[in-house]
Design a protein around this motif. Structure first.
Motif, PDB file in Angstrom:
ATOM      1  N   ASN A 197       0.803  -1.216   0.000  1.00  0.00           N
ATOM      2  CA  ASN A 197       0.000   0.000   0.000  1.00  0.00           C
ATOM      3  C   ASN A 197       0.841   1.274   0.000  1.00  0.00           C
ATOM      4  O   ASN A 197       0.332   2.356   0.314  1.00  0.00           O
ATOM      5  CB  ASN A 197      -0.931   0.004   1.218  1.00  0.00           C
ATOM      6  CG  ASN A 197      -1.998  -1.071   1.140  1.00  0.00           C
ATOM      7  OD1 ASN A 197      -3.035  -0.879   0.516  1.00  0.00           O
ATOM      8  ND2 ASN A 197      -1.739  -2.211   1.756  1.00  0.00           N
ATOM      9  N   PRO A 199       2.540   4.668  -0.726  1.00  0.00           N
ATOM     10  CA  PRO A 199       2.114   5.809  -1.550  1.00  0.00           C
ATOM     11  C   PRO A 199       3.203   6.200  -2.540  1.00  0.00           C
ATOM     12  O   PRO A 199       4.355   5.768  -2.432  1.00  0.00           O
ATOM     13  CB  PRO A 199       1.906   6.917  -0.514  1.00  0.00           C
ATOM     14  CG  PRO A 199       2.854   6.574   0.590  1.00  0.00           C
ATOM     15  CD  PRO A 199       2.900   5.070   0.643  1.00  0.00           C
ATOM     16  N   GLU A 282      -5.929  11.743   3.581  1.00  0.00           N
ATOM     17  CA  GLU A 282      -6.251  10.323   3.426  1.00  0.00           C
ATOM     18  C   GLU A 282      -5.000   9.448   3.456  1.00  0.00           C
ATOM     19  O   GLU A 282      -5.101   8.223   3.611  1.00  0.00           O
ATOM     20  CB  GLU A 282      -7.021  10.103   2.121  1.00  0.00           C
ATOM     21  CG  GLU A 282      -6.209  10.209   0.839  1.00  0.00           C
ATOM     22  CD  GLU A 282      -5.855  11.646   0.418  1.00  0.00           C
ATOM     23  OE1 GLU A 282      -5.108  11.825  -0.564  1.00  0.00           O
ATOM     24  OE2 GLU A 282      -6.334  12.577   1.096  1.00  0.00           O
ATOM     25  N   GLN A 283      -3.813  10.049   3.352  1.00  0.00           N
ATOM     26  CA  GLN A 283      -2.578   9.267   3.332  1.00  0.00           C
ATOM     27  C   GLN A 283      -1.883   9.205   4.690  1.00  0.00           C
ATOM     28  O   GLN A 283      -0.971   8.406   4.878  1.00  0.00           O
ATOM     29  CB  GLN A 283      -1.616   9.845   2.292  1.00  0.00           C
ATOM     30  CG  GLN A 283      -2.103   9.725   0.863  1.00  0.00           C
ATOM     31  CD  GLN A 283      -1.074  10.216  -0.136  1.00  0.00           C
ATOM     32  OE1 GLN A 283       0.118  10.221   0.129  1.00  0.00           O
ATOM     33  NE2 GLN A 283      -1.536  10.639  -1.310  1.00  0.00           N
ATOM     34  N   TYR A 286      -1.614   5.761   6.604  1.00  0.00           N
ATOM     35  CA  TYR A 286      -0.570   4.823   6.195  1.00  0.00           C
ATOM     36  C   TYR A 286       0.673   5.007   7.065  1.00  0.00           C
ATOM     37  O   TYR A 286       1.269   4.033   7.548  1.00  0.00           O
ATOM     38  CB  TYR A 286      -0.221   5.037   4.722  1.00  0.00           C
ATOM     39  CG  TYR A 286       0.970   4.231   4.255  1.00  0.00           C
ATOM     40  CD1 TYR A 286       0.799   2.965   3.713  1.00  0.00           C
ATOM     41  CD2 TYR A 286       2.278   4.732   4.375  1.00  0.00           C
ATOM     42  CE1 TYR A 286       1.890   2.206   3.307  1.00  0.00           C
ATOM     43  CE2 TYR A 286       3.370   3.989   3.976  1.00  0.00           C
ATOM     44  CZ  TYR A 286       3.174   2.725   3.439  1.00  0.00           C
ATOM     45  OH  TYR A 286       4.267   1.981   3.052  1.00  0.00           O
ATOM     46  N   TRP A 287       1.047   6.264   7.266  1.00  0.00           N
ATOM     47  CA  TRP A 287       2.262   6.557   8.018  1.00  0.00           C
ATOM     48  C   TRP A 287       2.082   6.297   9.511  1.00  0.00           C
ATOM     49  O   TRP A 287       3.069   6.070  10.224  1.00  0.00           O
ATOM     50  CB  TRP A 287       2.704   7.990   7.737  1.00  0.00           C
ATOM     51  CG  TRP A 287       3.113   8.152   6.308  1.00  0.00           C
ATOM     52  CD1 TRP A 287       2.337   8.567   5.267  1.00  0.00           C
ATOM     53  CD2 TRP A 287       4.394   7.848   5.749  1.00  0.00           C
ATOM     54  NE1 TRP A 287       3.051   8.549   4.097  1.00  0.00           N
ATOM     55  CE2 TRP A 287       4.322   8.112   4.363  1.00  0.00           C
ATOM     56  CE3 TRP A 287       5.599   7.391   6.276  1.00  0.00           C
ATOM     57  CZ2 TRP A 287       5.411   7.940   3.508  1.00  0.00           C
ATOM     58  CZ3 TRP A 287       6.686   7.217   5.433  1.00  0.00           C
ATOM     59  CH2 TRP A 287       6.571   7.489   4.058  1.00  0.00           C
TER      60      TRP A 287
END
Length: 337
Positions: A197, A199, A282-283, A286-287
């Protein structure tokens, strides 16, 4: 031994302050410091350009360390670089890279007043009582850090790489786990999820890489300093944003997703006001998964320092017991995603 260290540091500060004599009227080891040791020193400088009282913190290598952390010479260079662009950090004064003073590298910086313990800061509203303003200010400070980009003449020791920052981080964590005794299937699952996933890459910036509650200081008026630069490196700016908002750094205040002290909206607004770049919200999640995974690996490294006999430390031993909680968070976040 402490008296020997005290005397050696008095002589070192006297030489660097161009003073005939320096006497520490206060000298004590500060709490914390799993990766380094910090002494508070109130120095009475008898003459020279720094004559008078100097409130100092002296930061030296611990007996053992974490492999990915910088040494004191590198941390001093980072502190100088961010101090020069206006980030709120203690003023760096002198570096002993060779370990001449006490046999270990160290640097000296001005002492900054305030409270830094995360578990106290999130509960004590007498410290920086305007929490929306604190969250916004921390976002602004982070954006200032991210203005530093490679190449930078004083930061050439920071490695550059070609792959996306997320995949670079995954590769580093996987390499360490592959060489570690014992199986950690949840961490392997998390790494695979991060790999699948990842980015798209963004231009590299200087990231603090440990920007969180517990690594800054505040007083009754607000922020006084950002601390602990030993993990800094070139990365995606969202790495710092995700690390700050990760649940593992909220100290139980899960309703305040920005470091346990505020709301994301205030933190993000402060960042965007200085960076001029909208955050792809929205990212960030992930982090946050990566933050939990990286903290889990660091917890294993800390525990290994104790279990190997290198350093007898209850703090290091207890850090290893964080692993099940972090693994559960990784499973919950990846399932939700």
């Amino acid at each position: 031994m402490s008296e020997e260290i005290r005397s050696a540091l008095e002589h070192y500060v006297a030489r660097r302050a161009e003073a005939h004599r320096v006497v520490f009227t206060e000298f004590r080891l500060l709490s914390g410091g799993a990766i380094q040791q910090n002494w508070l020193a109130t120095a009475q400088v008898k003459d020279g350009p720094h004559q008078g009282l100097l409130e100092l913190v002296i930061r030296a290598d611990a007996p053992t360390g974490v492999a990915v952390s910088h040494g004191r010479a590198q941390e001093f260079a980072l502190l100088q670089a961010v101090f020069e662009v206006g980030v709120t950090v203690p003023e760096p004064l002198w570096l002993d890279a060779s370990g001449e003073a006490i046999g270990r590298p160290l640097f000296v910086m001005r002492r900054v007043a305030g409270q830094g313990a995360g578990h106290l800061l999130v509960k004590d509203l007498s410290l920086a009582p305007d929490r929306p303003a604190l969250a916004r200010r921390l976002g602004e400070e982070l954006a200032k850090i991210h203005r530093i980009r490679p190449p930078h003449p004083a930061l050439e020791f920071l490695p550059l790489y070609d792959e996306a920052p997320a995949l670079h981080a995954v590769a580093d964590l996987r390499a360490w786990l592959d060489g570690h005794d014992g199986a950690h299937p949840v961490l392997e699952w998390g790494l695979r999820w991060l790999e699948l996933n990842a980015p798209e890459s963004r231009p590299l910036v200087l990231c603090h890489r440990d920007f969180r509650t517990g690594n800054y200081m505040v007083d009754a008026h607000g922020l006084t300093a950002i601390l602990d630069w030993e993990f800094a490196g070139w990365s995606d700016p969202l790495e710092d944003l995700g690390w700050f908002c990760a649940a593992c750094w909220r100290f139980g205040r899960d309703n305040l997703e920005a470091g346990g002290i505020g709301h994301r909206s205030d933190f993000y607004a402060g960042y965007e006001s200085v960076s001029g770049t909208p955050i792809p919200r929205e990212q960030v999640g992930y982090w946050e998964v990566l933050a939990h995974l990286r903290w889990a690996v660091i917890a294993l490294q800390q525990a290994d320092r104790h279990l190997s006999g290198e350093e007898d430390s209850l703090l290091l031993a207890l850090t290893g017991h964080l692993l099940p909680e972090l693994e559960l968070a990784i499973l919950q976040m990846t399932e939700a995603a």
